[in-house]
Design a protein around this motif. Sequence first.
Motif, PDB file in Angstrom:
ATOM      1  N   TYR A   2       3.748  -9.498   1.118  1.00 17.23           N
ATOM      2  CA  TYR A   2       4.332  -9.431  -0.215  1.00 17.23           C
ATOM      3  C   TYR A   2       5.682  -8.759  -0.067  1.00 17.23           C
ATOM      4  O   TYR A   2       5.760  -7.614   0.371  1.00 17.23           O
ATOM      5  CB  TYR A   2       3.440  -8.645  -1.172  1.00 17.23           C
ATOM      6  N   ASP A   3       6.767  -9.452  -0.400  1.00 16.20           N
ATOM      7  CA  ASP A   3       8.102  -8.958  -0.127  1.00 16.20           C
ATOM      8  C   ASP A   3       8.799  -8.273  -1.296  1.00 16.20           C
ATOM      9  O   ASP A   3       9.765  -7.569  -1.091  1.00 16.20           O
ATOM     10  CB  ASP A   3       9.002 -10.096   0.374  1.00 16.20           C
ATOM     11  N   ALA A   4       8.369  -8.504  -2.506  1.00 17.56           N
ATOM     12  CA  ALA A   4       9.068  -7.918  -3.651  1.00 17.56           C
ATOM     13  C   ALA A   4       8.871  -6.401  -3.679  1.00 17.56           C
ATOM     14  O   ALA A   4       7.865  -5.887  -3.200  1.00 17.56           O
ATOM     15  CB  ALA A   4       8.567  -8.546  -4.948  1.00 17.56           C
ATOM     16  N   GLU A   5       9.828  -5.716  -4.235  1.00 16.30           N
ATOM     17  CA  GLU A   5       9.774  -4.255  -4.310  1.00 16.30           C
ATOM     18  C   GLU A   5       9.187  -3.817  -5.646  1.00 16.30           C
ATOM     19  O   GLU A   5       9.858  -3.223  -6.485  1.00 16.30           O
ATOM     20  CB  GLU A   5      11.160  -3.676  -4.078  1.00 16.30           C
ATOM     21  N   GLU A   6       7.927  -4.127  -5.816  1.00 16.73           N
ATOM     22  CA  GLU A   6       7.185  -3.770  -7.022  1.00 16.73           C
ATOM     23  C   GLU A   6       5.705  -3.870  -6.687  1.00 16.73           C
ATOM     24  O   GLU A   6       5.331  -4.407  -5.640  1.00 16.73           O
ATOM     25  CB  GLU A   6       7.527  -4.717  -8.170  1.00 16.73           C
ATOM     26  N   ILE A   7       4.877  -3.372  -7.559  1.00 15.57           N
ATOM     27  CA  ILE A   7       3.438  -3.481  -7.346  1.00 15.57           C
ATOM     28  C   ILE A   7       3.002  -4.892  -7.711  1.00 15.57           C
ATOM     29  O   ILE A   7       3.298  -5.394  -8.783  1.00 15.57           O
ATOM     30  CB  ILE A   7       2.687  -2.417  -8.163  1.00 15.57           C
ATOM     31  N   ALA A   8       2.295  -5.532  -6.803  1.00 18.02           N
ATOM     32  CA  ALA A   8       1.897  -6.933  -6.957  1.00 18.02           C
ATOM     33  C   ALA A   8       0.543  -7.051  -7.647  1.00 18.02           C
ATOM     34  O   ALA A   8      -0.251  -6.107  -7.655  1.00 18.02           O
ATOM     35  CB  ALA A   8       1.796  -7.582  -5.582  1.00 18.02           C
ATOM     36  N   ASP A   9       0.295  -8.244  -8.204  1.00 18.63           N
ATOM     37  CA  ASP A   9      -1.059  -8.558  -8.648  1.00 18.63           C
ATOM     38  C   ASP A   9      -1.945  -8.486  -7.408  1.00 18.63           C
ATOM     39  O   ASP A   9      -1.561  -8.941  -6.338  1.00 18.63           O
ATOM     40  CB  ASP A   9      -1.130  -9.958  -9.251  1.00 18.63           C
ATOM     41  N   GLY A  10      -3.103  -7.920  -7.535  1.00 19.28           N
ATOM     42  CA  GLY A  10      -4.006  -7.805  -6.405  1.00 19.28           C
ATOM     43  C   GLY A  10      -3.767  -6.578  -5.546  1.00 19.28           C
ATOM     44  O   GLY A  10      -4.409  -6.414  -4.507  1.00 19.28           O
ATOM     45  N   ALA A  11      -2.832  -5.694  -5.955  1.00 21.07           N
ATOM     46  CA  ALA A  11      -2.604  -4.451  -5.214  1.00 21.07           C
ATOM     47  C   ALA A  11      -3.854  -3.579  -5.303  1.00 21.07           C
ATOM     48  O   ALA A  11      -4.652  -3.694  -6.231  1.00 21.07           O
ATOM     49  CB  ALA A  11      -1.396  -3.712  -5.781  1.00 21.07           C
ATOM     50  N   VAL A  12      -4.004  -2.695  -4.343  1.00 18.21           N
ATOM     51  CA  VAL A  12      -5.173  -1.827  -4.300  1.00 18.21           C
ATOM     52  C   VAL A  12      -4.737  -0.360  -4.290  1.00 18.21           C
ATOM     53  O   VAL A  12      -3.796   0.000  -3.587  1.00 18.21           O
ATOM     54  CB  VAL A  12      -6.068  -2.158  -3.080  1.00 18.21           C
ATOM     55  N   ARG A  13      -5.405   0.435  -5.108  1.00 19.10           N
ATOM     56  CA  ARG A  13      -5.161   1.884  -5.123  1.00 19.10           C
ATOM     57  C   ARG A  13      -6.025   2.529  -4.048  1.00 19.10           C
ATOM     58  O   ARG A  13      -7.211   2.233  -3.946  1.00 19.10           O
ATOM     59  CB  ARG A  13      -5.531   2.494  -6.469  1.00 19.10           C
ATOM     60  N   ILE A  14      -5.397   3.415  -3.283  1.00 18.31           N
ATOM     61  CA  ILE A  14      -6.129   4.159  -2.257  1.00 18.31           C
ATOM     62  C   ILE A  14      -5.865   5.649  -2.509  1.00 18.31           C
ATOM     63  O   ILE A  14      -4.918   6.233  -1.963  1.00 18.31           O
ATOM     64  CB  ILE A  14      -5.706   3.746  -0.832  1.00 18.31           C
ATOM     65  N   PRO A  15      -6.680   6.262  -3.370  1.00 16.81           N
ATOM     66  CA  PRO A  15      -6.480   7.686  -3.646  1.00 16.81           C
ATOM     67  C   PRO A  15      -6.875   8.536  -2.441  1.00 16.81           C
ATOM     68  O   PRO A  15      -7.683   8.102  -1.600  1.00 16.81           O
ATOM     69  CB  PRO A  15      -7.407   7.947  -4.837  1.00 16.81           C
ATOM     70  N   ALA A  16      -6.317   9.715  -2.347  1.00 17.90           N
ATOM     71  CA  ALA A  16      -6.629  10.612  -1.236  1.00 17.90           C
ATOM     72  C   ALA A  16      -8.084  11.075  -1.276  1.00 17.90           C
ATOM     73  O   ALA A  16      -8.734  11.176  -0.237  1.00 17.90           O
ATOM     74  CB  ALA A  16      -5.693  11.816  -1.263  1.00 17.90           C
ATOM     75  N   LYS A  17      -8.575  11.347  -2.455  1.00 18.88           N
ATOM     76  CA  LYS A  17      -9.940  11.856  -2.587  1.00 18.88           C
ATOM     77  C   LYS A  17     -10.882  10.725  -2.928  1.00 18.88           C
ATOM     78  O   LYS A  17     -10.493   9.809  -3.631  1.00 18.88           O
ATOM     79  CB  LYS A  17      -9.995  12.935  -3.663  1.00 18.88           C
ATOM     80  N   PRO A  18     -12.080  10.713  -2.452  1.00 17.90           N
ATOM     81  CA  PRO A  18     -12.691  11.801  -1.702  1.00 17.90           C
ATOM     82  C   PRO A  18     -12.501  11.720  -0.185  1.00 17.90           C
ATOM     83  O   PRO A  18     -12.481  12.744   0.479  1.00 17.90           O
ATOM     84  CB  PRO A  18     -14.172  11.680  -2.050  1.00 17.90           C
ATOM     85  N   ASP A  19     -12.358  10.535   0.403  1.00 16.02           N
ATOM     86  CA  ASP A  19     -12.402  10.437   1.871  1.00 16.02           C
ATOM     87  C   ASP A  19     -11.212   9.747   2.515  1.00 16.02           C
ATOM     88  O   ASP A  19     -11.285   9.375   3.689  1.00 16.02           O
ATOM     89  CB  ASP A  19     -13.681   9.705   2.304  1.00 16.02           C
ATOM     90  N   ASP A  20     -10.113   9.552   1.792  1.00 17.81           N
ATOM     91  CA  ASP A  20      -8.940   8.904   2.377  1.00 17.81           C
ATOM     92  C   ASP A  20      -7.715   9.817   2.364  1.00 17.81           C
ATOM     93  O   ASP A  20      -6.584   9.353   2.261  1.00 17.81           O
ATOM     94  CB  ASP A  20      -8.639   7.596   1.634  1.00 17.81           C
TER      95      ASP A  20
END
Length: 171
Positions: free
Chosen positions: A138-156
């Motif tokens: 994905y080349d555009a400089e924005e959040i894409a459809d299908g993006a995934v959030r990876i929060p730090a808590k609890p294990d990342d």
Amino acid sequence: MRLPLTAAICCLAALAQARPLERELPPARAACWERTYDAEHLASHPRQKVARIRLVHLPQNWSETGQGGFYVALYVNLRQRAKVDQSFDYQLGGICKASGRGLRCVPEWEAGSWRIERGPNGALDIRNDGIIANPNPYDAEEIADGAVRIPAKPDDGLWRLSPASGPCGLE
């Protein structure tokens, strides 16, 4: 007497301004770091989303941004693969700048941030401050459809990487 003192001050100033992690992420040479988490690790961290991660530093492709910043890319696979026909399902790039003894990396859009620090025994630690990774490619400089959030808590919150064994390049 003044000449040795002046030379010492200049040398200390140069050392203080050296880019952190130059050995791990050299200014003129490609470097890749990665980790694939085994089943045992994932079983002991059941809420960890990331199953595989790669950090790519390609100075020959991405020039320094000035003011001490440079570009790196993260490639990620989660436990549940989205596209089994390619190496990595998600990606996120950012500009990294010196911050203490490490680097703070921020994308050019609002997708979180991460730190890169020297880890134990030659490892490289990535400290996730909460990121959003786009589907790869994905080349555009924005959040894409299908993006995934990876929060730090609890294990990342921390990913400990080793030098990659294969070729270093874009995925």
